[in-house]
Structure formats: C-alpha cells, structure tokens
Design an enzyme around this catalytic site. Structure first.
Site, PDB file in Angstrom:
ATOM      1  N   ARG A 144       3.577  -1.607   1.100  1.00 44.00           N
ATOM      2  CA  ARG A 144       2.595  -2.126   0.136  1.00 44.00           C
ATOM      3  C   ARG A 144       2.692  -1.452  -1.219  1.00 44.00           C
ATOM      4  O   ARG A 144       2.325  -2.041  -2.228  1.00 44.00           O
ATOM      5  CB  ARG A 144       1.183  -2.037   0.719  1.00 44.00           C
ATOM      6  CG  ARG A 144       0.969  -2.987   1.888  1.00 44.00           C
ATOM      7  CD  ARG A 144      -0.449  -2.961   2.412  1.00 44.00           C
ATOM      8  NE  ARG A 144      -0.930  -1.639   2.709  1.00 44.00           N
ATOM      9  CZ  ARG A 144      -0.987  -1.098   3.916  1.00 44.00           C
ATOM     10  NH1 ARG A 144      -0.585  -1.768   4.966  1.00 44.00           N
ATOM     11  NH2 ARG A 144      -1.451   0.113   4.088  1.00 44.00           N
ATOM     12  N   GLU A 189      -0.660  11.404  12.644  1.00 40.57           N
ATOM     13  CA  GLU A 189      -1.710  11.758  13.596  1.00 40.57           C
ATOM     14  C   GLU A 189      -1.121  11.973  14.985  1.00 40.57           C
ATOM     15  O   GLU A 189      -1.474  12.897  15.696  1.00 40.57           O
ATOM     16  CB  GLU A 189      -2.768  10.652  13.621  1.00 40.57           C
ATOM     17  CG  GLU A 189      -3.996  11.011  14.428  1.00 40.57           C
ATOM     18  CD  GLU A 189      -5.070   9.947  14.347  1.00 40.57           C
ATOM     19  OE1 GLU A 189      -6.073  10.108  15.053  1.00 40.57           O
ATOM     20  OE2 GLU A 189      -4.912   8.969  13.591  1.00 40.57           O
TER      21      GLU A 189
END
Length: 181
Positions: free
Chosen positions: A64, A101
């Site tokens: 993006r 994560e």
C-alpha cells in the site's frame, strides 16, 4: 499543484471491526482511494509535508505504500525507491530482517539504488507499531541514506510507532490519526 477543494479525509476512511481478528478496528484506505478528490487531496497534502525535506528518493513499502509514494515522488521530481518483500526484486539486493508479532519478515531494496548521502523520505499508508517503518529506516541507513522523515496517511498513536520513529531520529507525521487498534 494544490487542489482548490476541501475534503474531509478522515470521513473517507472505512472502519471494519474485528478484522483481521477480534478486537482490531481495521482502518481501510480503499474507500479513500476510490474517491478521486479524496485521493488527490491526500496526495497533495503528503507532497506539501514532504516538500521541505528536499528528498532525492521517496521510499514506498510494499504494497500500500506504493500507492502513495509514487505520486509524491512524481510531484517532487524525486526518484521512487520500492521497498519489497523477499523474492520480488531481481539482481543483487540488500535487506534487513525484522521481528513481527509472531515470527520475522524481511525487506529488500536493489543494491546501489540508494547511495550514501541520499535524502530519502519514507511514505506509507499507515503507522501502527512501527516495526516495518523502523526496519525500512534501518535498511535505508544501512545503504548510507539520511532519513529525515516518514510520512503516513494514518497514525494509530496508541500503538506507538510514530513515537518510536521519533526516538530513532526520524520525524514522523500523518494526515490523520485514529484512536484504538
């Protein structure tokens, strides 16, 4: 060229609850992108934020980030430096691994695309925890670049990414912010 219309950019961001997992409020930029005036206004605002930094290159992070970095680079007459995931760039590359994560990822640029002393601005759609942005800054610095600023359409300040960029000596600015995750 600055457009003459005023657009409430924040109203063009759609929030999708519980995506990609429960408790996440996903900030969807596609509703901004499909609004021609909104997209133009967002790009114009990013260009004005970038202009004082005198960039040689605008770095856009896959995927993006490419949407916003390309028109900013064009407007400034700067080069566009795509920052890619592994396996996307042919030829010699330099890269950096970074923690996610759950696990790790890698970002790469072409070897020699960014030279020592280049002023490179990072432009991306969103800053959350800052992991990808910080990895990009590390990669650009590894190539010898100066990275004075990182510009984003959206900041999620509770996640602390912009603050971490500032601690790393990179000015972080965004067009809007949203509370929550």
């Amino acid at each position: 060229m600055t457009r003459s219309w005023r657009v409430d950019l924040k109203s063009l961001i759609r929030t999708i609850p519980d995506f990609p997992k429960p408790g996440i409020q996903f900030r969807d930029i596609t509703t901004l992108l499909i609004d021609g005036r909104g997209f133009a206004a967002a790009v114009d605002a990013l260009v004005e934020m970038a202009r004082p930094h005198g960039a040689d290159l605008i770095a856009g992070i896959e995927a993006r980030g490419f949407i916003f970095s390309a028109p900013v680079a064009r407007a400034l007459g700067a080069g566009l430096l795509p920052v890619r995931k592994p396996g996307k760039l042919p030829g010699p590359r330099i890269g950096v691994d970074y923690a996610l994560e759950y696990g790790t990822d890698r970002l790469e640029i072409h070897e020699g695309a960014c030279l020592p002393g280049h002023r490179v601005l990072l432009v991306d759609d969103l800053i959350a925890t800052g992991g990808t942005a910080l990895a990009t800054v590390s990669l650009l610095r590894q190539a010898g670049a100066e990275v004075p600023a990182a510009l984003f359409v959206i900041d999620l300040p509770e996640l602390g990414g912009a603050a971490l960029l500032k601690q790393a000596g990179v000015e972080a600015a965004s067009l809007m912010s949203f509370e929550g995750h």
